[in-house]
Scaffold this motif. Structure first.
Motif, PDB file in Angstrom:
ATOM      1  N   SER A 423     -35.957 -15.861  29.030  1.00 11.94           N
ATOM      2  CA  SER A 423     -34.643 -15.380  29.446  1.00 11.94           C
ATOM      3  C   SER A 423     -33.559 -16.381  29.041  1.00 11.94           C
ATOM      4  O   SER A 423     -33.817 -17.573  28.854  1.00 11.94           O
ATOM      5  CB  SER A 423     -34.603 -15.170  30.962  1.00 11.94           C
ATOM      6  OG  SER A 423     -34.623 -16.423  31.635  1.00 11.94           O
ATOM      7  N   VAL A 424     -32.336 -15.882  28.920  1.00 16.00           N
ATOM      8  CA  VAL A 424     -31.201 -16.752  28.597  1.00 16.00           C
ATOM      9  C   VAL A 424     -31.015 -17.801  29.682  1.00 16.00           C
ATOM     10  O   VAL A 424     -30.724 -18.977  29.390  1.00 16.00           O
ATOM     11  CB  VAL A 424     -29.922 -15.910  28.427  1.00 16.00           C
ATOM     12  CG1 VAL A 424     -28.696 -16.808  28.276  1.00 16.00           C
ATOM     13  CG2 VAL A 424     -30.054 -14.995  27.210  1.00 16.00           C
ATOM     14  N   ASP A 425     -31.174 -17.409  30.947  1.00 16.09           N
ATOM     15  CA  ASP A 425     -31.002 -18.372  32.032  1.00 16.09           C
ATOM     16  C   ASP A 425     -31.996 -19.522  31.918  1.00 16.09           C
ATOM     17  O   ASP A 425     -31.658 -20.681  32.170  1.00 16.09           O
ATOM     18  CB  ASP A 425     -31.153 -17.678  33.385  1.00 16.09           C
ATOM     19  CG  ASP A 425     -29.859 -17.030  33.848  1.00 16.09           C
ATOM     20  OD1 ASP A 425     -28.798 -17.363  33.282  1.00 16.09           O
ATOM     21  OD2 ASP A 425     -29.898 -16.192  34.764  1.00 16.09           O
ATOM     22  N   ARG A 426     -33.247 -19.202  31.577  1.00 12.06           N
ATOM     23  CA  ARG A 426     -34.241 -20.267  31.423  1.00 12.06           C
ATOM     24  C   ARG A 426     -33.863 -21.220  30.297  1.00 12.06           C
ATOM     25  O   ARG A 426     -34.023 -22.431  30.411  1.00 12.06           O
ATOM     26  CB  ARG A 426     -35.618 -19.660  31.161  1.00 12.06           C
ATOM     27  CG  ARG A 426     -36.318 -19.164  32.409  1.00 12.06           C
ATOM     28  CD  ARG A 426     -37.817 -19.065  32.170  1.00 12.06           C
ATOM     29  NE  ARG A 426     -38.533 -18.726  33.375  1.00 12.06           N
ATOM     30  CZ  ARG A 426     -39.862 -18.761  33.488  1.00 12.06           C
ATOM     31  NH1 ARG A 426     -40.595 -19.112  32.439  1.00 12.06           N
ATOM     32  NH2 ARG A 426     -40.452 -18.450  34.616  1.00 12.06           N
ATOM     33  N   MET A 427     -33.373 -20.675  29.188  1.00 13.98           N
ATOM     34  CA  MET A 427     -32.952 -21.536  28.079  1.00 13.98           C
ATOM     35  C   MET A 427     -31.801 -22.433  28.514  1.00 13.98           C
ATOM     36  O   MET A 427     -31.820 -23.651  28.278  1.00 13.98           O
ATOM     37  CB  MET A 427     -32.535 -20.702  26.870  1.00 13.98           C
ATOM     38  CG  MET A 427     -31.973 -21.541  25.727  1.00 13.98           C
ATOM     39  SD  MET A 427     -31.462 -20.574  24.274  1.00 13.98           S
ATOM     40  CE  MET A 427     -30.098 -19.611  24.957  1.00 13.98           C
ATOM     41  N   ALA A 428     -30.772 -21.840  29.136  1.00 13.15           N
ATOM     42  CA  ALA A 428     -29.613 -22.630  29.557  1.00 13.15           C
ATOM     43  C   ALA A 428     -30.013 -23.685  30.583  1.00 13.15           C
ATOM     44  O   ALA A 428     -29.574 -24.842  30.504  1.00 13.15           O
ATOM     45  CB  ALA A 428     -28.537 -21.707  30.113  1.00 13.15           C
ATOM     46  N   ASP A 429     -30.846 -23.304  31.557  1.00 16.58           N
ATOM     47  CA  ASP A 429     -31.330 -24.282  32.531  1.00 16.58           C
ATOM     48  C   ASP A 429     -32.062 -25.427  31.837  1.00 16.58           C
ATOM     49  O   ASP A 429     -31.868 -26.604  32.175  1.00 16.58           O
ATOM     50  CB  ASP A 429     -32.278 -23.620  33.531  1.00 16.58           C
ATOM     51  CG  ASP A 429     -31.564 -22.720  34.530  1.00 16.58           C
ATOM     52  OD1 ASP A 429     -30.316 -22.759  34.582  1.00 16.58           O
ATOM     53  OD2 ASP A 429     -32.263 -21.977  35.250  1.00 16.58           O
ATOM     54  N   GLY A 430     -32.907 -25.067  30.863  1.00 14.28           N
ATOM     55  CA  GLY A 430     -33.683 -26.085  30.163  1.00 14.28           C
ATOM     56  C   GLY A 430     -32.812 -27.071  29.409  1.00 14.28           C
ATOM     57  O   GLY A 430     -33.058 -28.286  29.422  1.00 14.28           O
ATOM     58  N   VAL A 431     -31.765 -26.563  28.742  1.00 13.67           N
ATOM     59  CA  VAL A 431     -30.864 -27.440  27.991  1.00 13.67           C
ATOM     60  C   VAL A 431     -30.091 -28.345  28.936  1.00 13.67           C
ATOM     61  O   VAL A 431     -29.977 -29.558  28.716  1.00 13.67           O
ATOM     62  CB  VAL A 431     -29.911 -26.601  27.118  1.00 13.67           C
ATOM     63  CG1 VAL A 431     -28.822 -27.481  26.510  1.00 13.67           C
ATOM     64  CG2 VAL A 431     -30.683 -25.891  26.007  1.00 13.67           C
ATOM     65  N   LEU A 432     -29.534 -27.788  30.010  1.00 12.88           N
ATOM     66  CA  LEU A 432     -28.751 -28.589  30.948  1.00 12.88           C
ATOM     67  C   LEU A 432     -29.607 -29.637  31.652  1.00 12.88           C
ATOM     68  O   LEU A 432     -29.213 -30.805  31.777  1.00 12.88           O
ATOM     69  CB  LEU A 432     -28.084 -27.674  31.983  1.00 12.88           C
ATOM     70  CG  LEU A 432     -26.969 -26.768  31.441  1.00 12.88           C
ATOM     71  CD1 LEU A 432     -26.552 -25.758  32.499  1.00 12.88           C
ATOM     72  CD2 LEU A 432     -25.777 -27.585  30.973  1.00 12.88           C
ATOM     73  N   GLU A 433     -30.773 -29.243  32.118  1.00 13.02           N
ATOM     74  CA  GLU A 433     -31.655 -30.193  32.782  1.00 13.02           C
ATOM     75  C   GLU A 433     -32.111 -31.288  31.822  1.00 13.02           C
ATOM     76  O   GLU A 433     -32.244 -32.452  32.215  1.00 13.02           O
ATOM     77  CB  GLU A 433     -32.852 -29.458  33.373  1.00 13.02           C
ATOM     78  CG  GLU A 433     -32.489 -28.575  34.561  1.00 13.02           C
ATOM     79  CD  GLU A 433     -33.617 -27.663  34.996  1.00 13.02           C
ATOM     80  OE1 GLU A 433     -34.671 -27.662  34.308  1.00 13.02           O
ATOM     81  OE2 GLU A 433     -33.450 -26.937  35.996  1.00 13.02           O
ATOM     82  N   HIS A 434     -32.328 -30.917  30.563  1.00 14.30           N
ATOM     83  CA  HIS A 434     -32.722 -31.901  29.562  1.00 14.30           C
ATOM     84  C   HIS A 434     -31.652 -32.980  29.393  1.00 14.30           C
ATOM     85  O   HIS A 434     -31.965 -34.143  29.167  1.00 14.30           O
ATOM     86  CB  HIS A 434     -32.969 -31.188  28.229  1.00 14.30           C
ATOM     87  CG  HIS A 434     -33.254 -32.106  27.086  1.00 14.30           C
ATOM     88  ND1 HIS A 434     -34.300 -33.002  27.089  1.00 14.30           N
ATOM     89  CD2 HIS A 434     -32.628 -32.289  25.894  1.00 14.30           C
ATOM     90  CE1 HIS A 434     -34.320 -33.680  25.955  1.00 14.30           C
ATOM     91  NE2 HIS A 434     -33.306 -33.273  25.225  1.00 14.30           N
ATOM     92  N   MET A 435     -30.381 -32.596  29.535  1.00 15.47           N
ATOM     93  CA  MET A 435     -29.284 -33.542  29.401  1.00 15.47           C
ATOM     94  C   MET A 435     -28.874 -34.162  30.740  1.00 15.47           C
ATOM     95  O   MET A 435     -27.834 -34.804  30.846  1.00 15.47           O
ATOM     96  CB  MET A 435     -28.078 -32.863  28.739  1.00 15.47           C
ATOM     97  CG  MET A 435     -28.343 -32.437  27.308  1.00 15.47           C
ATOM     98  SD  MET A 435     -26.874 -31.801  26.451  1.00 15.47           S
ATOM     99  CE  MET A 435     -26.528 -30.347  27.403  1.00 15.47           C
ATOM    100  N   GLY A 436     -29.711 -33.964  31.759  1.00 13.99           N
ATOM    101  CA  GLY A 436     -29.487 -34.626  33.037  1.00 13.99           C
ATOM    102  C   GLY A 436     -28.451 -33.973  33.911  1.00 13.99           C
ATOM    103  O   GLY A 436     -27.902 -34.629  34.815  1.00 13.99           O
ATOM    104  N   MET A 437     -28.177 -32.680  33.677  1.00 18.57           N
ATOM    105  CA  MET A 437     -27.177 -31.982  34.484  1.00 18.57           C
ATOM    106  C   MET A 437     -27.841 -30.917  35.343  1.00 18.57           C
ATOM    107  O   MET A 437     -28.793 -30.272  34.907  1.00 18.57           O
ATOM    108  CB  MET A 437     -26.121 -31.325  33.580  1.00 18.57           C
ATOM    109  CG  MET A 437     -25.160 -32.307  32.941  1.00 18.57           C
ATOM    110  SD  MET A 437     -23.995 -31.473  31.834  1.00 18.57           S
ATOM    111  CE  MET A 437     -25.003 -31.344  30.351  1.00 18.57           C
ATOM    112  N   ARG A 438     -27.313 -30.743  36.550  1.00 14.72           N
ATOM    113  CA  ARG A 438     -27.817 -29.692  37.420  1.00 14.72           C
ATOM    114  C   ARG A 438     -27.197 -28.367  36.983  1.00 14.72           C
ATOM    115  O   ARG A 438     -25.969 -28.249  36.922  1.00 14.72           O
ATOM    116  CB  ARG A 438     -27.443 -29.983  38.864  1.00 14.72           C
ATOM    117  CG  ARG A 438     -27.909 -28.902  39.847  1.00 14.72           C
ATOM    118  CD  ARG A 438     -27.603 -29.303  41.265  1.00 14.72           C
ATOM    119  NE  ARG A 438     -28.343 -30.507  41.639  1.00 14.72           N
ATOM    120  CZ  ARG A 438     -28.230 -31.106  42.822  1.00 14.72           C
ATOM    121  NH1 ARG A 438     -27.386 -30.617  43.730  1.00 14.72           N
ATOM    122  NH2 ARG A 438     -28.931 -32.186  43.086  1.00 14.72           N
ATOM    123  N   PRO A 439     -28.006 -27.368  36.665  1.00 13.18           N
ATOM    124  CA  PRO A 439     -27.454 -26.081  36.228  1.00 13.18           C
ATOM    125  C   PRO A 439     -26.522 -25.480  37.258  1.00 13.18           C
ATOM    126  O   PRO A 439     -26.815 -25.471  38.457  1.00 13.18           O
ATOM    127  CB  PRO A 439     -28.698 -25.208  36.023  1.00 13.18           C
ATOM    128  CG  PRO A 439     -29.809 -26.184  35.779  1.00 13.18           C
ATOM    129  CD  PRO A 439     -29.475 -27.376  36.625  1.00 13.18           C
TER     130      PRO A 439
END
Length: 453
Positions: A423-439
């Motif tokens: 899902s798009v949400d999973r991708m966006a969550d993954g990118v943000l969490e990877h960069m140390g940000m809380r979605p």
């Protein structure tokens, strides 16, 4: 006081990389819908129609910049700017009529990024200026190949960090090798990865391994974040009349076997035609099916013409079309018996495969590359695989999908569940969490964008 992150997506609108562009704009839309400021920096060509309203756009450089081996500011800003006053379809048609021109532009772009001591200094300064003016804190480069440009724009004192995503970079690596820049390419990409604040993103486990093998990057500098697709909401299937209007000869009572995607030689569509002919040789015992092939092309009509001639020679009735609108695309997925993705390339991912499964449609893919990962999740499968490059095995597996009702029913029931992993949400969550940000929580966007084949 914490500064809210502001994102820029650096991507290319070239038709060769349409899947990568779709991924980048899908991410841009997801970030924007969560309330983040987002701007897209385009190189070579643009696809603003893929973006939600409210997302900013800047043309970092036109393709004309790389008409010659040395970047030309005049051809970029003056000639390129004038050409972009023409409708996009005319620009694309003109380029496709010039055989090899896209490869020429990309070759010259690689020379500007990797052949000299500094990657395209004038463009790096322009990028740095845009980032400062737009208040960007996080630059997301949609290709690892653009890493040296991001690194040069950052310099030693810029107030932004950059993250790299690898998707389709194997084609750049192969092209760099052909023009004698294989080692400078690999060294430049590795250096840009080292300077980045975060590990680079690869779009599948297999693709991460391929980057290690072919570009020599350290596996410790890679993180897998799968691509995301818009999952269709609950509701009735699109009306078959939409398909009938585009393909008048199609019948609703006969299984549709669909290929949807770029019509280029590396996609292996000819293998599907051979497989269909092998099934047809069974005569009365051949499973009934209707073969539909549609999608865009980036390199002209050459391969499409080959497919037309080949289908005619094999005695196949092929329902053939080019680009289809997003609504028709969804209807084709929903009404197809299965979607076949017969690529002869070691695909990094497989957006079409995830999209098809999201509609509950089983898929058939090669057992090679990141695309093979997409059809399985926690013991479930949303499709079958065949031995790569083997049209005979493709015919056998396609025959199973057409004849074994119980198997087809099981795969169709699994397909939506497997697709939800992407899902798009999973991708966006993954990118943000990877960069140390809380979605941030999702919020409805003011306007949406369609997806084109």
């Amino acid at each position: 006081m914490l500064i809210a992150p502001s994102f820029a997506i650096l991507t290319m609108g070239s038709g060769d990389y349409l899947g990568s562009t779709v991924r980048d704009l899908t991410l841009a839309n997801a970030l924007h819908r969560r309330g983040h400021k987002v701007v897209v920096y385009w190189m070579l060509e643009c696809n603003e129609e893929l973006a939600d309203a409210g997302i900013g756009h800047r043309m970092l450089c036109h393709g004309t910049r790389y008409h010659f081996q040395r970047p030309s500011e005049f051809l970029d800003r003056v000639v390129g700017g004038a050409l972009f006053l023409l409708p996009k379809r005319l620009r694309v048609r003109a380029i496709q009529r010039r055989g090899g021109y896209v490869e020429r532009l990309l070759s010259n772009m690689l020379r500007s990024l990797f052949a000299g001591p500094e990657p395209d200094p004038a463009l790096a300064r322009r990028l740095r200026g845009h980032i400062a003016e737009d208040g960007v804190t996080h630059l997301l480069a949609g290709f690892g190949t653009l890493g040296p440009l991001a690194m040069a724009a950052q310099g030693k004192d810029a107030q932004f960090d950059y993250a790299l995503t690898f998707q389709g970079d194997e084609e750049f690596a192969a092209l760099a090798t052909r023009i004698g820049l294989g080692e400078p390419f690999r060294a430049g990409v590795r250096q840009a990865m080292t300077r980045s604040a975060w590990r680079a993103i690869a779009v599948s486990e297999d693709y991460a391994q391929r980057l290690v093998e072919e570009i020599g990057v350290s596996p410790a500098r890679l993180q897998v974040v799968y691509n995301g697709v818009e999952l269709p909401g609950p509701g009735a299937r699109p009306d078959f009349a939409m398909i009938k209007a585009a393909f008048p000869a199609l019948r609703q009572d006969t299984p549709i076997v669909l290929y949807l995607g770029r019509q280029e030689s590396e996609k292996g569509i000819d293998l599907l035609l051979y497989a269909a002919r092998l099934l047809a040789r069974r005569g009365q015992a051949a499973p009934p099916m209707q073969l539909v092939i549609c999608g865009a092309t980036a390199k002209g009509q050459g391969y499409r013409d080959v497919l037309t001639d080949l289908g005619r020679h094999l005695g196949l009735a092929v329902h053939h079309a080019g680009t289809v609108a997003p609504e028709l695309r969804g209807a084709l997925y929903a009404h197809s018996h299965c979607v076949v993705y017969p690529s002869v390339n070691r695909e990094p991912f497989g957006l079409v495969v995830a999209e098809a499964m999201s509609h509950g449609t089983p898929v058939l893919v090669p057992d090679y590359g990141g695309v093979a990962e997409v059809i399985h999740d926690q013991g479930r499968s949303g499709g079958l695989s065949f031995r790569t490059w083997d049209s005979g095995d493709l015919a056998r597996q396609l025959g199973r999908l057409l004849e074994d009702r119980a198997l087809h029913t099981e795969l169709a029931a699994n397909a939506r569940v497997v697709a939800s992993r992407f899902s798009v949400d999973r991708m966006a969550d993954g990118v943000l969490e990877h960069m140390g940000m809380r979605p941030q929580p999702y919020r409805a966007a003011a306007g949406g964008a369609g997806r084109r084949a």
